[in-house]
Design an enzyme around this catalytic site. Structure first.
Site: not given
Length: 140
Positions: A83, A63, A107, A93, A90-91, A109
Site C-alpha cells: 500500500g 488496507e 484502476h 460510528s 468516516h461517516v 494498472g
C-alpha cells in the site's frame, strides 16, 4: 460456494496468521470476479476511548482487504504488493457487531492499482469510504 472461491478465501485467511490481521480478527468471507470482502468484529479491542470503532482499526481493515485483493487479482506469486497511499472518510460510528470491507478495483494498472473500499455495518449502512493505492513490485 465453489471450490475456487473457497481456495482463495482459505489462502487469504491462512497468510494472515501471526499478523495484524489475526490480532484484529479480520476474516476474508467472500470473493468475486472484481471484489474481495473481509469482516472484523467491533468490540473493546478496536474501540477508541469513548467506546466506538477506532478510525485506525477501520483503516487497517481497509488496507488489509485492498492489499489482499491486489495480491489475488495480480498473482501474488509474481509480485509483492504494498500500500502506498490510503484515505478514509468516516461517516458513521459503530460500537458492536461486525464491519464488512468490500474492496473493488477502480484502476488496475501494471504497476499501480486504485481500490475503493466501502466499510459497512451488518445493516449495510456505510461506516467509512476508503481509497487505497497499491503498487505491484516484481519478485526476483
Amino acid at each position: 460456494m465453489d471450490q475456487h472461491k473457497e481456495k482463495i478465501l482459505s489462502v487469504c485467511n491462512e497468510i494472515c496468521k501471526g499478523t495484524l490481521m489475526e490480532t484484529l480478527a479480520i476474516e476474508f468471507v467472500d470473493v468475486g470476479e472484481n471484489f474481495l470482502i473481509a469482516r472484523m468484529p467491533v468490540n473493546s479491542k478496536v474501540h477508541q476511548p469513548d467506546g466506538v470503532l477506532h478510525g485506525g482499526a477501520t483503516v487497517a481493515l481497509a488496507e488489509s482487504v485492498g492489499s489482499a485483493a491486489s495480491y489475488i487479482f495480480l498473482d501474488g506469486n509474481k509480485f509483492y504488493v504494498r500500500g502506498i497511499e490510503i484515505s478514509a472518510n468516516h461517516v458513521k460510528s459503530i460500537s458492536e457487531g461486525f464491519v464488512y470491507a468490500k474492496a473493488q478495483i477502480i484502476h488496475k494498472g501494471r504497476t499501480t492499482q486504485l481500490w475503493e473500499i466501502k466499510v459497512t455495518n451488518e445493516a449495510d449502512e456505510l461506516i467509512s469510504n476508503c481509497k487505497l493505492t497499491t503498487i505491484a513490485l516484481p519478485k526476483k
